[in-house]
Design a protein around this motif. Structure first.
Motif, PDB file in Angstrom:
ATOM      1  N   ARG A 214       0.856  -1.195   0.000  1.00 40.94           N
ATOM      2  CA  ARG A 214       0.000   0.000   0.000  1.00 40.94           C
ATOM      3  C   ARG A 214       0.888   1.239   0.000  1.00 40.94           C
ATOM      4  N   VAL A 215       0.803   2.037  -1.056  1.00 36.31           N
ATOM      5  CA  VAL A 215       1.652   3.233  -1.091  1.00 36.31           C
ATOM      6  C   VAL A 215       0.953   4.367  -0.330  1.00 36.31           C
ATOM      7  N   MET A 216       1.740   5.291   0.122  1.00 39.41           N
ATOM      8  CA  MET A 216       1.212   6.453   0.863  1.00 39.41           C
ATOM      9  C   MET A 216       0.420   7.353  -0.091  1.00 39.41           C
ATOM     10  N   THR A 217      -0.826   7.644   0.250  1.00 35.20           N
ATOM     11  CA  THR A 217      -1.595   8.571  -0.595  1.00 35.20           C
ATOM     12  C   THR A 217      -1.945   9.814   0.225  1.00 35.20           C
ATOM     13  N   ALA A 218      -2.491  10.801  -0.475  1.00 36.00           N
ATOM     14  CA  ALA A 218      -2.844  12.061   0.181  1.00 36.00           C
ATOM     15  C   ALA A 218      -3.838  11.818   1.319  1.00 36.00           C
ATOM     16  N   PHE A 219      -4.699  10.830   1.150  1.00 35.80           N
ATOM     17  CA  PHE A 219      -5.704  10.573   2.193  1.00 35.80           C
ATOM     18  C   PHE A 219      -5.038  10.058   3.468  1.00 35.80           C
ATOM     19  N   GLU A 220      -4.052   9.184   3.296  1.00 40.51           N
ATOM     20  CA  GLU A 220      -3.340   8.685   4.474  1.00 40.51           C
ATOM     21  C   GLU A 220      -2.531   9.819   5.116  1.00 40.51           C
ATOM     22  N   GLN A 221      -1.875  10.611   4.272  1.00 41.53           N
ATOM     23  CA  GLN A 221      -1.063  11.721   4.800  1.00 41.53           C
ATOM     24  C   GLN A 221      -1.920  12.685   5.612  1.00 41.53           C
ATOM     25  N   LYS A 222      -3.106  12.957   5.095  1.00 34.67           N
ATOM     26  CA  LYS A 222      -4.008  13.888   5.784  1.00 34.67           C
ATOM     27  C   LYS A 222      -4.412  13.313   7.145  1.00 34.67           C
ATOM     28  N   GLY A 223      -4.711  12.014   7.162  1.00 29.01           N
ATOM     29  CA  GLY A 223      -5.091  11.362   8.421  1.00 29.01           C
ATOM     30  C   GLY A 223      -3.956  11.438   9.437  1.00 29.01           C
ATOM     31  N   ILE A 224      -2.741  11.166   8.977  1.00 32.74           N
ATOM     32  CA  ILE A 224      -1.577  11.197   9.876  1.00 32.74           C
ATOM     33  C   ILE A 224      -1.369  12.617  10.397  1.00 32.74           C
ATOM     34  N   ALA A 225      -1.490  13.602   9.483  1.00 31.64           N
ATOM     35  CA  ALA A 225      -1.292  15.006   9.886  1.00 31.64           C
ATOM     36  C   ALA A 225      -2.308  15.420  10.945  1.00 31.64           C
ATOM     37  N   LYS A 226      -3.469  14.808  10.928  1.00 33.64           N
ATOM     38  CA  LYS A 226      -4.489  15.136  11.929  1.00 33.64           C
ATOM     39  C   LYS A 226      -4.347  14.294  13.187  1.00 33.64           C
ATOM     40  N   GLY A 227      -3.285  13.484  13.242  1.00 34.28           N
ATOM     41  CA  GLY A 227      -3.001  12.695  14.438  1.00 34.28           C
ATOM     42  C   GLY A 227      -3.840  11.430  14.541  1.00 34.28           C
ATOM     43  N   ARG A 228      -4.423  11.016  13.437  1.00 36.04           N
ATOM     44  CA  ARG A 228      -5.268   9.809  13.498  1.00 36.04           C
ATOM     45  C   ARG A 228      -4.422   8.550  13.330  1.00 36.04           C
ATOM     46  N   ASP A 229      -4.880   7.465  13.955  1.00 43.25           N
ATOM     47  CA  ASP A 229      -4.227   6.170  13.743  1.00 43.25           C
ATOM     48  C   ASP A 229      -4.714   5.597  12.426  1.00 43.25           C
ATOM     49  N   ILE A 230      -3.800   5.007  11.679  1.00 40.18           N
ATOM     50  CA  ILE A 230      -4.178   4.357  10.429  1.00 40.18           C
ATOM     51  C   ILE A 230      -4.416   2.883  10.749  1.00 40.18           C
ATOM     52  N   ARG A 231      -5.559   2.385  10.406  1.00 36.38           N
ATOM     53  CA  ARG A 231      -5.915   0.990  10.707  1.00 36.38           C
ATOM     54  C   ARG A 231      -5.940   0.158   9.435  1.00 36.38           C
ATOM     55  N   ASP A 232      -5.209  -0.930   9.454  1.00 33.58           N
ATOM     56  CA  ASP A 232      -5.271  -1.897   8.355  1.00 33.58           C
ATOM     57  C   ASP A 232      -6.023  -3.142   8.834  1.00 33.58           C
ATOM     58  N   LEU A 233      -6.721  -3.768   7.924  1.00 26.83           N
ATOM     59  CA  LEU A 233      -7.410  -5.021   8.221  1.00 26.83           C
ATOM     60  C   LEU A 233      -7.218  -5.952   7.034  1.00 26.83           C
ATOM     61  N   VAL A 234      -7.175  -7.248   7.300  1.00 23.85           N
ATOM     62  CA  VAL A 234      -7.132  -8.195   6.174  1.00 23.85           C
ATOM     63  C   VAL A 234      -7.926  -9.444   6.551  1.00 23.85           C
ATOM     64  N   TYR A 235      -8.823  -9.815   5.650  1.00 21.40           N
ATOM     65  CA  TYR A 235      -9.705 -10.973   5.864  1.00 21.40           C
ATOM     66  C   TYR A 235      -9.530 -11.969   4.721  1.00 21.40           C
ATOM     67  N   ARG A 236      -9.625 -13.258   5.083  1.00 23.49           N
ATOM     68  CA  ARG A 236      -9.504 -14.310   4.079  1.00 23.49           C
ATOM     69  C   ARG A 236     -10.865 -14.884   3.752  1.00 23.49           C
ATOM     70  N   ARG A 237     -11.130 -15.004   2.448  1.00 26.11           N
ATOM     71  CA  ARG A 237     -12.398 -15.619   2.040  1.00 26.11           C
ATOM     72  C   ARG A 237     -12.311 -17.115   2.296  1.00 26.11           C
ATOM     73  N   LYS A 238     -13.315 -17.624   3.014  1.00 25.35           N
ATOM     74  CA  LYS A 238     -13.284 -19.062   3.326  1.00 25.35           C
ATOM     75  C   LYS A 238     -13.542 -19.875   2.053  1.00 25.35           C
ATOM     76  N   THR A 239     -13.126 -21.130   2.097  1.00 27.88           N
ATOM     77  CA  THR A 239     -13.329 -22.027   0.959  1.00 27.88           C
ATOM     78  C   THR A 239     -14.822 -22.294   0.767  1.00 27.88           C
ATOM     79  N   ARG A 240     -15.253 -22.262  -0.479  1.00 29.52           N
ATOM     80  CA  ARG A 240     -16.672 -22.521  -0.783  1.00 29.52           C
ATOM     81  C   ARG A 240     -17.009 -23.974  -0.443  1.00 29.52           C
ATOM     82  N   ALA A 241     -18.231 -24.189   0.012  1.00 28.13           N
ATOM     83  CA  ALA A 241     -18.640 -25.551   0.410  1.00 28.13           C
ATOM     84  C   ALA A 241     -18.765 -26.426  -0.832  1.00 28.13           C
TER      85      ALA A 241
END
Ligand SMILES: C[S@@+](CC[C@H](N)C(=O)[O-])C[C@H]1O[C@@H](n2cnc3c(N)ncnc32)[C@H](O)[C@@H]1O
Length: 241
Positions: A214-241
């Motif tokens: 994930r490259v740094m974008t203006a949206f992330e920079q703005k969030g950091i400048a405002k002192g916000r924590d950047i949250r990442d999440l990652v989910y795995r799609r379960k195997t289809r039945a």
């Protein structure tokens, strides 16, 4: 057969910005769109996808590489950089912001990224019918519009039911990666996806580590400048039945 979902009966997660395009942006649409921009049959609205329209990635990309989809790709910084660094994979940017699409095409063309396509459409419609089932290796959603006022929360892209839409497009074991600087939205994403029977967490602890792709974008920079924590999440799609 279940009735197809009519997405235009649901609130969309964007407001279309109008305004004049610059000469360069016009040029992108006139000259670069034939390679980069998918010609999507429309449904009810300008940014909708006809429910019968289907992408054939093998035909479109001319090969069967793993497909990475970014929803709300903005100016395209993340996806152009990924497409350049991984020439053996295929990339699809989903965006409704025309100036952003133009910028993405111009950058991709200048840098020589050919393994990228763009679709100007409402992302849930792309995920729920335009992409073949199980076509995507990963779906990325970085800094989606937070719709932070309570009365607007229902417009958030990641809301109850969204998991099913993304799960359809992901292959078994495929990943949904998210990032936001808006704590309340991060909590909502985690709550919605933790409760979704089609997904499991692919991280330990409270939040995922920053996704290295994930490259740094203006949206992330703005969030950091405002002192916000950047949250990442990652989910795995379960195997289809
Ligand atoms: C806050 S911006 C973030 C852009 C980019 N991901 C970044 O980090 O720089 C969110 C983007 O999502 C796009 N967007 C919002 N809802 C969308 C939808 N339903 N379908 C396609 N694009 C959408 C908006 O047009 C906007 O460009």
């Amino acid at each position: 057969m279940p009735e197809p979902r009519i997405f235009r009966d649901e609130p969309v997660s964007f407001v279309r910005r109008s305004g004049r395009m610059s000469e360069g942006q016009e040029r992108a649409f006139a000259e670069l769109a034939t390679h980069y921009l998918l010609d999507v049959p429309r449904g009810a609205a300008e940014t909708s996808v006809h429910p019968d329209a289907r992408l054939d990635p093998a035909v479109e990309y001319g090969r069967s590489g793993a497909l990475y989809v970014e929803v709300g790709s903005g100016q395209g910084h993340a996806i152009v950089s990924a497409a350049l660094s991984r020439p053996d994979d295929d990339f699809l940017a989903v965006e409704v912001f025309r100036a952003g699409l133009a910028r993405t095409m111009l950058d991709a063309d200048r840098e020589g990224a050919r393994n990228l396509r763009l679709v100007e459409a409402n992302a849930p419609e792309v995920l729920s019918s335009y992409l073949p089932e199980g076509a995507a290796a990963e779906v990325w959603i970085f800094f989606p519009d937070p719709w932070h006022k309570n009365k607007h929360n229902k417009r958030r892209l990641v809301r109850p039911g969204f998991g099913e839409t993304v799960a359809r497009a992901l292959r078994d074991g495929g990943l949904l990666r998210l990032a936001t600087d808006w704590e309340d939205y991060a909590l909502q994403m985690r709550e919605v996806l933790d409760a979704d029977p089609l997904f499991e967490r692919a991280f330990d602890g409270e939040w995922a580590e920053r996704f290295v792709g994930r490259v740094m974008t203006a949206f992330e920079q703005k969030g950091i400048a405002k002192g916000r924590d950047i949250r990442d999440l990652v989910y795995r799609r379960k195997t289809r039945a």
